[in-house]
Motif scaffolding. Sequence first.
Motif, PDB file in Angstrom:
ATOM      1  N   GLN A 259       0.817  -1.196   0.000  1.00  0.00           N
ATOM      2  CA  GLN A 259       0.000   0.000   0.000  1.00  0.00           C
ATOM      3  C   GLN A 259       0.862   1.262   0.000  1.00  0.00           C
ATOM      4  O   GLN A 259       0.488   2.272  -0.595  1.00  0.00           O
ATOM      5  CB  GLN A 259      -0.926   0.002   1.225  1.00  0.00           C
ATOM      6  N   PHE A 260       2.013   1.172   0.676  1.00  0.00           N
ATOM      7  CA  PHE A 260       2.916   2.327   0.677  1.00  0.00           C
ATOM      8  C   PHE A 260       3.377   2.645  -0.737  1.00  0.00           C
ATOM      9  O   PHE A 260       3.352   3.804  -1.167  1.00  0.00           O
ATOM     10  CB  PHE A 260       4.130   2.073   1.576  1.00  0.00           C
ATOM     11  N   PHE A 261       3.801   1.619  -1.464  1.00  0.00           N
ATOM     12  CA  PHE A 261       4.312   1.869  -2.811  1.00  0.00           C
ATOM     13  C   PHE A 261       3.206   2.317  -3.758  1.00  0.00           C
ATOM     14  O   PHE A 261       3.443   3.117  -4.660  1.00  0.00           O
ATOM     15  CB  PHE A 261       5.018   0.621  -3.346  1.00  0.00           C
ATOM     16  N   LYS A 262       1.989   1.808  -3.554  1.00  0.00           N
ATOM     17  CA  LYS A 262       0.871   2.284  -4.367  1.00  0.00           C
ATOM     18  C   LYS A 262       0.639   3.778  -4.134  1.00  0.00           C
ATOM     19  O   LYS A 262       0.386   4.532  -5.071  1.00  0.00           O
ATOM     20  CB  LYS A 262      -0.395   1.500  -4.017  1.00  0.00           C
ATOM     21  N   GLY A 263       0.722   4.187  -2.888  1.00  0.00           N
ATOM     22  CA  GLY A 263       0.484   5.584  -2.568  1.00  0.00           C
ATOM     23  C   GLY A 263       1.646   6.497  -2.901  1.00  0.00           C
ATOM     24  O   GLY A 263       1.458   7.621  -3.372  1.00  0.00           O
ATOM     25  N   ALA A 264       2.872   6.026  -2.667  1.00  0.00           N
ATOM     26  CA  ALA A 264       4.049   6.882  -2.806  1.00  0.00           C
ATOM     27  C   ALA A 264       4.686   6.830  -4.190  1.00  0.00           C
ATOM     28  O   ALA A 264       5.584   7.630  -4.474  1.00  0.00           O
ATOM     29  CB  ALA A 264       5.099   6.495  -1.761  1.00  0.00           C
ATOM     30  N   TRP A 265       4.223   5.929  -5.044  1.00  0.00           N
ATOM     31  CA  TRP A 265       4.894   5.740  -6.333  1.00  0.00           C
ATOM     32  C   TRP A 265       4.997   7.000  -7.184  1.00  0.00           C
ATOM     33  O   TRP A 265       6.017   7.214  -7.847  1.00  0.00           O
ATOM     34  CB  TRP A 265       4.218   4.627  -7.126  1.00  0.00           C
ATOM     35  N   PRO A 266       3.980   7.883  -7.226  1.00  0.00           N
ATOM     36  CA  PRO A 266       4.135   9.105  -8.031  1.00  0.00           C
ATOM     37  C   PRO A 266       5.360   9.922  -7.641  1.00  0.00           C
ATOM     38  O   PRO A 266       6.062  10.450  -8.512  1.00  0.00           O
ATOM     39  CB  PRO A 266       2.840   9.876  -7.750  1.00  0.00           C
ATOM     40  N   ALA A 267       5.638  10.035  -6.334  1.00  0.00           N
ATOM     41  CA  ALA A 267       6.800  10.798  -5.887  1.00  0.00           C
ATOM     42  C   ALA A 267       8.094  10.073  -6.230  1.00  0.00           C
ATOM     43  O   ALA A 267       9.075  10.697  -6.669  1.00  0.00           O
ATOM     44  CB  ALA A 267       6.714  11.042  -4.378  1.00  0.00           C
ATOM     45  N   ILE A 268       8.120   8.756  -6.033  1.00  0.00           N
ATOM     46  CA  ILE A 268       9.321   7.970  -6.335  1.00  0.00           C
ATOM     47  C   ILE A 268       9.641   8.050  -7.829  1.00  0.00           C
ATOM     48  O   ILE A 268      10.790   8.221  -8.237  1.00  0.00           O
ATOM     49  CB  ILE A 268       9.130   6.511  -5.895  1.00  0.00           C
ATOM     50  N   GLN A 269       8.599   7.943  -8.626  1.00  0.00           N
ATOM     51  CA  GLN A 269       8.745   7.995 -10.080  1.00  0.00           C
ATOM     52  C   GLN A 269       9.265   9.348 -10.546  1.00  0.00           C
ATOM     53  O   GLN A 269      10.191   9.432 -11.374  1.00  0.00           O
ATOM     54  CB  GLN A 269       7.361   7.717 -10.678  1.00  0.00           C
ATOM     55  N   LEU A 270       8.709  10.421  -9.999  1.00  0.00           N
ATOM     56  CA  LEU A 270       9.156  11.760 -10.381  1.00  0.00           C
ATOM     57  C   LEU A 270      10.588  12.008  -9.918  1.00  0.00           C
ATOM     58  O   LEU A 270      11.380  12.639 -10.623  1.00  0.00           O
ATOM     59  CB  LEU A 270       8.225  12.817  -9.794  1.00  0.00           C
ATOM     60  N   ALA A 271      10.939  11.515  -8.735  1.00  0.00           N
ATOM     61  CA  ALA A 271      12.302  11.676  -8.233  1.00  0.00           C
ATOM     62  C   ALA A 271      13.311  11.007  -9.146  1.00  0.00           C
ATOM     63  O   ALA A 271      14.399  11.533  -9.387  1.00  0.00           O
ATOM     64  CB  ALA A 271      12.399  11.090  -6.824  1.00  0.00           C
ATOM     65  N   PHE A 272      12.958   9.838  -9.669  1.00  0.00           N
ATOM     66  CA  PHE A 272      13.850   9.107 -10.569  1.00  0.00           C
ATOM     67  C   PHE A 272      14.161   9.940 -11.805  1.00  0.00           C
ATOM     68  O   PHE A 272      15.300   9.964 -12.286  1.00  0.00           O
ATOM     69  CB  PHE A 272      13.195   7.782 -10.967  1.00  0.00           C
ATOM     70  N   VAL A 273      13.153  10.636 -12.308  1.00  0.00           N
ATOM     71  CA  VAL A 273      13.323  11.424 -13.531  1.00  0.00           C
ATOM     72  C   VAL A 273      14.004  12.763 -13.244  1.00  0.00           C
ATOM     73  O   VAL A 273      14.952  13.158 -13.920  1.00  0.00           O
ATOM     74  CB  VAL A 273      11.961  11.657 -14.201  1.00  0.00           C
ATOM     75  N   SER A 274      13.505  13.475 -12.223  1.00  0.00           N
ATOM     76  CA  SER A 274      13.970  14.843 -11.978  1.00  0.00           C
ATOM     77  C   SER A 274      15.325  14.902 -11.284  1.00  0.00           C
ATOM     78  O   SER A 274      16.033  15.887 -11.399  1.00  0.00           O
ATOM     79  CB  SER A 274      12.950  15.591 -11.125  1.00  0.00           C
TER      80      SER A 274
END
Length: 443
Positions: A259-274
């Motif tokens: 559930q954590f990764f489902k909720g936090a994935w947008p931030a993790i994904q953006l961090a990887f790119v930015s």
Amino acid sequence: MSANSATPTRPSRMPKVPFWAQIVAGLVAGVLLGWLARSQDVTWLRTTLEQIGDIFVQLLKLAVAPLVFFAILVSITNLRKVNNAARLAGRTLLWFMLTSLIAVAIGLTIGLLTNPGAGTGLTPKDGEKPEKAGSWIDFLTGIVPTDVITPFTELNVLQIVFMAAVAGAAALKLGDRAQPILAFSESVLELLQKALWWVIRLAPIGTVGLIGYAIADYGWDLIGKYATFTADVYIGCALVLFGVYPLLLATVAKVNPLQFFKGAWPAIQLAFVSRSSVGTMPVTQKVTERLGVPKEYTSFAVPFGATTKMDGCAAVYPALAAIFIAQIFDVPLGVQDYVLIAFVSVVGSAATAGLTGATVMLTLTLSTLGLPLEGVGLLMAIDPILDMMRTATNVAGQAVVPVIVAARERILDRDAYDSASASPVDEGGAPEPGQQEPVPAAV
């Protein structure tokens, strides 16, 4: 009216492209364009990719100084709305340090097992000293600025954090008399976050430039020389991100890690790119709130973490880099050196400043160990590739710790946590039931 009359229908709308699909498309396009620019020696394409990536990063950096200042100031004053604020702040700092210690231990273990500097073909002559280097004297004396303007013009995030913390503490002391300043600060912070959301919408385009230029400029041959080191960094960060954090969530916070990764994935994904913890901070804060952490506590913990909590850049990476550089320069490291690496990682992580790259932290580590600073030059070429995974790990940790602390202090909304994946976050932070994507869906 005839029964056969046509019923008016709404005009069809173009389906929104999921944000993750946009990012993936940007990655693929960047790799292909970078390969084309390098293999066919297309100079204008390489220059264009470089400009696109630079503009995206510059847009992120543009908001960093005021964003950090007002976010830290507001976050400190928001603690007055939370019971046991001092206890929460102390527990947050404790868990920041503990998870950093675990991360640096993983980095050291992987480095000792794989010997990343062996067989690379690199020599000390391939390195060069960085223009700027970090040291403990610079770190300690550099916390207090000489004036209030220079930290903003030179983007010295550590000094900005210091000034914001002092301003926040003073506002708390003044009480109601500081309310006009606090209201102004909160409005400015909302304005900055809104503007940053517009930049975030450009992330897929920025991805094309950042990845494309990395491939065009460095090429796969260079990456091959650093294959073991690159794999070590990614494996070490992955162990922290997908091993340590889920274990702590399951055993300490007693919540479902998925559930954590489902909720936090947008931030993790953006961090990887930015490659910017501070640039990702508005998204990190929103997803952490969505995971059931009270807003008053989140508004303190996430900005604090975005400038000091760096398990990827300040723990896994410098541990592996120190071993890598020591092997290239044929400098033996002993137990006391590994202890020093752990100490620097836990105490000096604020030196990374939440910006792209971890050069200051690396030079701080090398200078503490007495290793040649020319080793930094060996790693600069490969740094953008490494920085993506490091920053993703940083941001995940900045969301994990507030969840753990909130759960331990029994202020976590577990119902909100368990339904996090069904509550997308828009640019204003409000839930949008019925939508599938948790971040802006179209650029």
